[in-house]
Structures are given as C-alpha cells and as structure tokens.
Design a protein around this motif. Structure first.
Motif, PDB file in Angstrom:
ATOM      1  N   GLU A   1     -24.949  -5.100 -17.117  1.00 42.14           N
ATOM      2  CA  GLU A   1     -26.083  -5.848 -17.665  1.00 42.14           C
ATOM      3  C   GLU A   1     -27.390  -5.054 -17.568  1.00 42.14           C
ATOM      4  O   GLU A   1     -28.210  -5.086 -18.484  1.00 42.14           O
ATOM      5  CB  GLU A   1     -26.247  -7.186 -16.941  1.00 42.14           C
ATOM      6  CG  GLU A   1     -25.207  -8.200 -17.323  1.00 42.14           C
ATOM      7  CD  GLU A   1     -25.320  -8.635 -18.772  1.00 42.14           C
ATOM      8  OE1 GLU A   1     -26.313  -9.281 -19.134  1.00 42.14           O
ATOM      9  OE2 GLU A   1     -24.389  -8.319 -19.546  1.00 42.14           O
TER      10      GLU A   1
ATOM     11  N   TYR B   1     -20.435  -6.327 -13.205  1.00 41.38           N
ATOM     12  CA  TYR B   1     -21.140  -7.087 -14.241  1.00 41.38           C
ATOM     13  C   TYR B   1     -22.633  -6.768 -14.211  1.00 41.38           C
ATOM     14  O   TYR B   1     -23.248  -6.522 -15.256  1.00 41.38           O
ATOM     15  CB  TYR B   1     -20.905  -8.591 -14.046  1.00 41.38           C
ATOM     16  CG  TYR B   1     -21.685  -9.420 -15.024  1.00 41.38           C
ATOM     17  CD1 TYR B   1     -21.260  -9.552 -16.338  1.00 41.38           C
ATOM     18  CD2 TYR B   1     -22.860 -10.056 -14.645  1.00 41.38           C
ATOM     19  CE1 TYR B   1     -21.988 -10.299 -17.254  1.00 41.38           C
ATOM     20  CE2 TYR B   1     -23.581 -10.808 -15.542  1.00 41.38           C
ATOM     21  CZ  TYR B   1     -23.150 -10.928 -16.846  1.00 41.38           C
ATOM     22  OH  TYR B   1     -23.881 -11.661 -17.748  1.00 41.38           O
TER      23      TYR B   1
ATOM     24  N   SER C   1     -27.281 -11.550 -14.246  1.00 44.09           N
ATOM     25  CA  SER C   1     -27.841 -10.625 -15.232  1.00 44.09           C
ATOM     26  C   SER C   1     -29.340 -10.445 -15.010  1.00 44.09           C
ATOM     27  O   SER C   1     -29.849  -9.318 -14.981  1.00 44.09           O
ATOM     28  CB  SER C   1     -27.568 -11.148 -16.642  1.00 44.09           C
ATOM     29  OG  SER C   1     -28.198 -10.317 -17.601  1.00 44.09           O
TER      30      SER C   1
ATOM     31  N   LEU D   1     -23.266 -16.066 -14.033  1.00 43.68           N
ATOM     32  CA  LEU D   1     -23.536 -14.802 -14.724  1.00 43.68           C
ATOM     33  C   LEU D   1     -24.945 -14.671 -15.294  1.00 43.68           C
ATOM     34  O   LEU D   1     -25.541 -13.594 -15.181  1.00 43.68           O
ATOM     35  CB  LEU D   1     -22.475 -14.548 -15.795  1.00 43.68           C
ATOM     36  CG  LEU D   1     -21.058 -14.330 -15.242  1.00 43.68           C
ATOM     37  CD1 LEU D   1     -20.081 -14.066 -16.384  1.00 43.68           C
ATOM     38  CD2 LEU D   1     -21.011 -13.218 -14.216  1.00 43.68           C
TER      39      LEU D   1
END
Length: 141
Positions: A132, A128, A75, A71
């Motif tokens: 972000e 995600y 991001s 992650l």
C-alpha cells in the motif's frame, strides 16, 4: 492465516493486554536497541506513541477475524509511516521486535504454534502495508 491462528493471536494478546504499558516500553526499547537509527523518527517523549502502538495492536488483533475491515486503516497507517521516513526494510525489524516482546511478555505461553500464528499475522499485515505504501513488494525492494 487460518482461523486457529487468528484464535491463537487473539488469546495470546489478551494475556499481554493487562501489561500493555510495560509491553510497549519493552517493544520500543528492543526496537531502538536493534535499530538505533529509527529512534530519530520518534518523539523524545514516547508516552503517546506507546499508547498509539497498543491501541493499534488492539484494533488489528480484534479485527483479524474480519481482516477486510482492518485493511483501510492499515493502508492509511502504512502511508503515514512512509511519510515519516519508514522504509520497507524497517518492517522485518519491527516484526522481530514485536515477536521478541510477545515472547518475553507471554513466557511459557509463547509456544511454537503461537509464534507461528503471530508470524503469519505480522507477515500478512506488513506485506499488505508495504504494498500500500510503496506499490508492489518487488518495487519496494
């Protein structure tokens, strides 16, 4: 994503890895065919870009078993993409080009279960990344 889906993504990607250079060419050709306006965001010489795509896919696919480890890089990648002009609406188009490429590369090994696993993986990561880069998904729309 279920553990079984993670396994399907990883096993199917292992079959594409030997043709990664050709897969990257097919992916970008498809992306530019279905979304010609995004071509302006890319360099004229796509050699390095294709290499980066495949390296990123390797890292993500290998990291699916421990998504939290992937992650932070996802991001950072999302924020870089936003700085290049990528919009939330580009993510579904990129996902469709990726799935199309995988289908072509895997041939008969592209089953409905493999398609569902890749769709889940891409949906998880793209959701995600959008949040972000642009805040909540709702704010990005």
């Amino acid at each position: 994503m279920t553990p079984a889906q993670v396994t399907l993504v990883q096993e199917s990607f292992a079959k594409v890895a030997p043709i990664s250079e050709q897969a990257a060419i097919i992916f970008y050709d498809r992306l530019f065919e279905v979304a010609p306006t995004v071509k302006a965001m890319f360099p004229a010489d796509m050699t390095e870009q294709r290499r980066k795509l495949m390296a990123t896919l390797v890292a993500v696919v290998n990291g699916l078993s421990n998504l939290e480890a992937v992650l932070p890089a996802a991001s950072a990648l999302a924020k870089r993409h936003a700085s290049y002009g990528a919009k939330p609406a580009h993510y579904p188009v990129v996902g469709a080009a990726l799935l199309w490429t995988l289908e072509k590369g895997l041939g008969d090994a592209w089953t409905s279960d493999v398609a569902d696993a890749w769709t889940a993986a891409y949906g998880t990561l793209s959701g995600y990344m959008i949040s972000e880069a642009y805040g909540t998904i709702e704010a990005a729309e």
